[in-house]
Design a protein around this motif. Sequence first.
Motif, mmCIF file in Angstrom:
data_model
loop_
_atom_site.group_PDB
_atom_site.id
_atom_site.type_symbol
_atom_site.label_atom_id
_atom_site.label_comp_id
_atom_site.label_asym_id
_atom_site.label_seq_id
_atom_site.Cartn_x
_atom_site.Cartn_y
_atom_site.Cartn_z
ATOM 1 N N ALA A 1 1.870 6.912 -0.052
ATOM 2 C CA ALA A 1 3.085 7.390 -0.027
ATOM 3 C C ALA A 1 4.006 6.054 0.082
ATOM 4 C CB ALA A 1 3.538 8.425 0.655
ATOM 5 N N LEU A 2 3.709 5.254 1.256
ATOM 6 C CA LEU A 2 4.301 3.980 1.781
ATOM 7 C C LEU A 2 3.867 2.898 0.537
ATOM 8 C CD1 LEU A 2 3.534 4.033 5.506
ATOM 9 C CD2 LEU A 2 5.788 4.502 4.181
ATOM 10 N N MET A 3 2.911 2.820 -0.154
ATOM 11 C CA MET A 3 2.655 1.742 -1.255
ATOM 12 C C MET A 3 3.718 2.099 -2.133
ATOM 13 S SD MET A 3 -1.115 0.649 -1.763
ATOM 14 C CE MET A 3 -2.181 1.728 -1.197
ATOM 15 N N LEU A 4 3.931 3.370 -2.437
ATOM 16 C CA LEU A 4 4.836 3.838 -3.643
ATOM 17 C C LEU A 4 6.232 3.674 -3.296
ATOM 18 C CD1 LEU A 4 2.879 6.979 -4.726
ATOM 19 C CD2 LEU A 4 3.069 4.721 -6.153
ATOM 20 N N TYR A 5 6.627 3.964 -1.967
ATOM 21 C CA TYR A 5 7.912 3.780 -1.394
ATOM 22 C C TYR A 5 8.325 2.216 -1.449
ATOM 23 C CZ TYR A 5 11.821 4.239 1.883
ATOM 24 O OH TYR A 5 12.909 4.357 2.672
ATOM 25 N N SER A 6 7.245 1.492 -1.173
ATOM 26 C CA SER A 6 7.600 0.021 -0.611
ATOM 27 C C SER A 6 7.699 -0.581 -2.403
ATOM 28 C CB SER A 6 6.468 -0.525 -0.466
ATOM 29 O OG SER A 6 6.584 -2.151 -0.277
ATOM 30 N N GLN A 7 7.170 0.027 -3.288
ATOM 31 C CA GLN A 7 7.269 -0.500 -4.550
ATOM 32 C C GLN A 7 8.519 -0.140 -5.314
ATOM 33 O OE1 GLN A 7 4.419 -2.320 -5.784
ATOM 34 N NE2 GLN A 7 5.744 -3.098 -7.340
ATOM 35 N N ILE B 1 13.176 -0.565 8.263
ATOM 36 C CA ILE B 1 12.567 -0.804 9.230
ATOM 37 C C ILE B 1 11.011 -0.015 9.161
ATOM 38 C CG2 ILE B 1 12.516 -0.097 11.806
ATOM 39 C CD1 ILE B 1 15.712 -0.603 11.737
ATOM 40 N N LEU B 2 11.085 1.209 8.635
ATOM 41 C CA LEU B 2 9.835 1.942 8.367
ATOM 42 C C LEU B 2 8.603 1.167 7.915
ATOM 43 C CD1 LEU B 2 8.229 4.577 8.558
ATOM 44 C CD2 LEU B 2 9.324 5.123 6.432
ATOM 45 N N LEU B 3 8.859 0.595 6.725
ATOM 46 C CA LEU B 3 8.040 -0.078 6.010
ATOM 47 C C LEU B 3 7.458 -1.548 6.733
ATOM 48 C CD1 LEU B 3 9.140 -0.036 2.240
ATOM 49 C CD2 LEU B 3 7.007 1.079 3.063
ATOM 50 N N TRP C 1 -7.829 -4.124 -2.872
ATOM 51 C CA TRP C 1 -7.211 -5.447 -3.188
ATOM 52 C C TRP C 1 -6.562 -5.539 -4.505
ATOM 53 C CZ3 TRP C 1 -5.512 -8.929 -0.094
ATOM 54 C CH2 TRP C 1 -5.848 -9.065 1.544
ATOM 55 N N SER C 2 -7.073 -4.753 -5.423
ATOM 56 C CA SER C 2 -6.350 -4.553 -6.622
ATOM 57 C C SER C 2 -5.032 -3.986 -6.636
ATOM 58 C CB SER C 2 -7.241 -3.797 -7.953
ATOM 59 O OG SER C 2 -7.292 -2.266 -7.693
ATOM 60 N N PHE C 3 -4.819 -3.053 -5.635
ATOM 61 C CA PHE C 3 -3.637 -2.441 -5.611
ATOM 62 C C PHE C 3 -2.608 -3.277 -4.952
ATOM 63 C CE2 PHE C 3 -5.860 1.957 -4.051
ATOM 64 C CZ PHE C 3 -5.966 2.431 -5.398
ATOM 65 N N PHE C 4 -2.712 -4.245 -4.124
ATOM 66 C CA PHE C 4 -2.132 -5.282 -3.698
ATOM 67 C C PHE C 4 -1.690 -6.263 -4.992
ATOM 68 C CE2 PHE C 4 -2.082 -9.656 -2.722
ATOM 69 C CZ PHE C 4 -0.825 -10.118 -2.416
ATOM 70 N N MET C 5 -2.619 -6.536 -5.691
ATOM 71 C CA MET C 5 -2.709 -7.517 -6.754
ATOM 72 C C MET C 5 -1.533 -7.193 -7.856
ATOM 73 S SD MET C 5 -6.069 -9.567 -7.171
ATOM 74 C CE MET C 5 -6.685 -10.533 -5.669
ATOM 75 N N VAL C 6 -1.673 -5.496 -8.127
ATOM 76 C CA VAL C 6 -0.815 -4.993 -9.160
ATOM 77 C C VAL C 6 0.582 -4.874 -8.620
ATOM 78 C CG1 VAL C 6 -0.264 -2.611 -10.031
ATOM 79 C CG2 VAL C 6 -2.383 -3.685 -10.231
ATOM 80 N N SER C 7 0.693 -4.529 -7.261
ATOM 81 C CA SER C 7 2.203 -4.311 -6.513
ATOM 82 C C SER C 7 2.851 -5.602 -5.930
ATOM 83 C CB SER C 7 1.791 -3.084 -5.532
ATOM 84 O OG SER C 7 1.126 -3.735 -4.570
ATOM 85 N N GLN C 8 1.814 -6.326 -5.487
ATOM 86 C CA GLN C 8 2.572 -7.592 -4.752
ATOM 87 C C GLN C 8 3.648 -7.435 -3.789
ATOM 88 O OE1 GLN C 8 1.850 -10.139 -8.785
ATOM 89 N NE2 GLN C 8 2.455 -11.378 -7.189
ATOM 90 N N THR C 9 3.377 -6.214 -3.025
ATOM 91 C CA THR C 9 4.321 -5.970 -1.974
ATOM 92 C C THR C 9 3.487 -6.335 -0.561
ATOM 93 O OG1 THR C 9 3.540 -3.838 -1.743
ATOM 94 C CG2 THR C 9 5.311 -4.072 -3.104
ATOM 95 N N ILE C 10 4.224 -6.437 0.443
ATOM 96 C CA ILE C 10 3.833 -6.824 1.762
ATOM 97 C C ILE C 10 2.840 -5.637 2.517
ATOM 98 C CG2 ILE C 10 4.435 -7.568 4.364
ATOM 99 C CD1 ILE C 10 6.819 -9.031 3.195
ATOM 100 N N TYR C 11 3.443 -4.421 2.098
ATOM 101 C CA TYR C 11 2.918 -3.332 2.845
ATOM 102 C C TYR C 11 1.411 -3.187 2.149
ATOM 103 C CZ TYR C 11 1.260 1.146 4.099
ATOM 104 O OH TYR C 11 0.504 2.330 4.536
ATOM 105 N N SER C 12 1.239 -3.306 0.776
ATOM 106 C CA SER C 12 -0.125 -3.066 0.087
ATOM 107 C C SER C 12 -0.985 -4.255 0.394
ATOM 108 C CB SER C 12 0.341 -3.250 -1.653
ATOM 109 O OG SER C 12 0.662 -4.181 -1.904
ATOM 110 N N PHE C 13 -0.307 -5.312 0.842
ATOM 111 C CA PHE C 13 -1.117 -6.395 1.374
ATOM 112 C C PHE C 13 -1.886 -6.187 2.829
ATOM 113 C CE2 PHE C 13 -1.756 -10.036 4.032
ATOM 114 C CZ PHE C 13 -2.743 -11.063 3.603
ATOM 115 N N SER C 14 -1.012 -5.802 3.502
ATOM 116 C CA SER C 14 -1.072 -5.104 4.961
ATOM 117 C C SER C 14 -2.237 -3.918 4.996
ATOM 118 C CB SER C 14 0.079 -4.570 5.547
ATOM 119 O OG SER C 14 -0.196 -4.236 6.842
ATOM 120 N N PHE C 15 -2.132 -3.168 4.057
ATOM 121 C CA PHE C 15 -2.975 -2.081 3.856
ATOM 122 C C PHE C 15 -4.702 -2.546 3.540
ATOM 123 C CE2 PHE C 15 -5.142 1.886 2.469
ATOM 124 C CZ PHE C 15 -5.133 2.674 3.453
#
Length: 271
Positions: free
Chosen positions: A143-149, A15-17, A220-234
């Motif tokens: 922190a949340l990008m890493l947690y999401s990953q 729920i947090l993420l 945007w490179s962070f998103f492409m490396v991680s491909q998580t919804i949170y990294s896309f949002s950020f």
Amino acid sequence: MEMVTSFVYPPPPSILLNTMSVVGLVSLAKVGWSEVRGIHLKYSKFNNNKTSSSSSPQPQKHPLGSFSSRTGMLLLYTPAFLAAASSFFVLPSDDLRFLLLKSALALHFFKRIFEVLFIHKYSGEMAIDSALTITTSYFSSTALMLYSQNFTLGLPEPGFDLKPLGIVMFVVGIVGNLYHHVLLAKLRSEDGTKEYKIPKGGLFDTIICPHYLFEILVFWSFFMVSQTIYSFSFAMGTTFYLVGRSYATRSWYLSKFDDFPKHIKALIPFV
């Protein structure tokens, strides 16, 4: 939904993420819109009341006070760097995607700290409340990008692997950002004055905020490396904020310099 999962991992069971993905995007978009409307985070040139070329800038009074720009900038980036660096020990993993994200985040914020200490020339102050807002955003997003990953470990990979493109975009973004920050620093060191000047060289001859353009590429490179919804949002939220800040920056130069070239755009060449 199948099209979405071709590019990102499924929403995590958190729920947090999921909440922060929405809250972060909306908050950054709101701050970006505030920049367009003239309500600025108080750092850099926007820490002053006066923008007219005929008046000397006067420091604003801030509810929580202010400190030097160098101290403020160190506060902005250090917690996020520590979060990224400690993730190698707190969240150990040999997953390539996770390792790339940790490395990219740590390198990005290490570069920013290096610039603060050894490249930038500072003369002003930063409002403490603005510094705390930005620091919290950088730290929490890292922190949340890493947690999401961490939730993606063991899941099937998205249909389209964006890691190679993300690596290329990260290198282009971080090098381009550093290069244009060096150009900005040289403006202050040429004659030793603390006055703002119209930047020149590189993409500054086309847009006033190429450093923001390349910073957007980094996020945007962070998103492409991680491909998580949170990294896309950020990444999307950061884009909205920096678009607004770039628009405000161009407006500031137009108000301060009568000879500011009108063909120089805010963030995107020729747009």
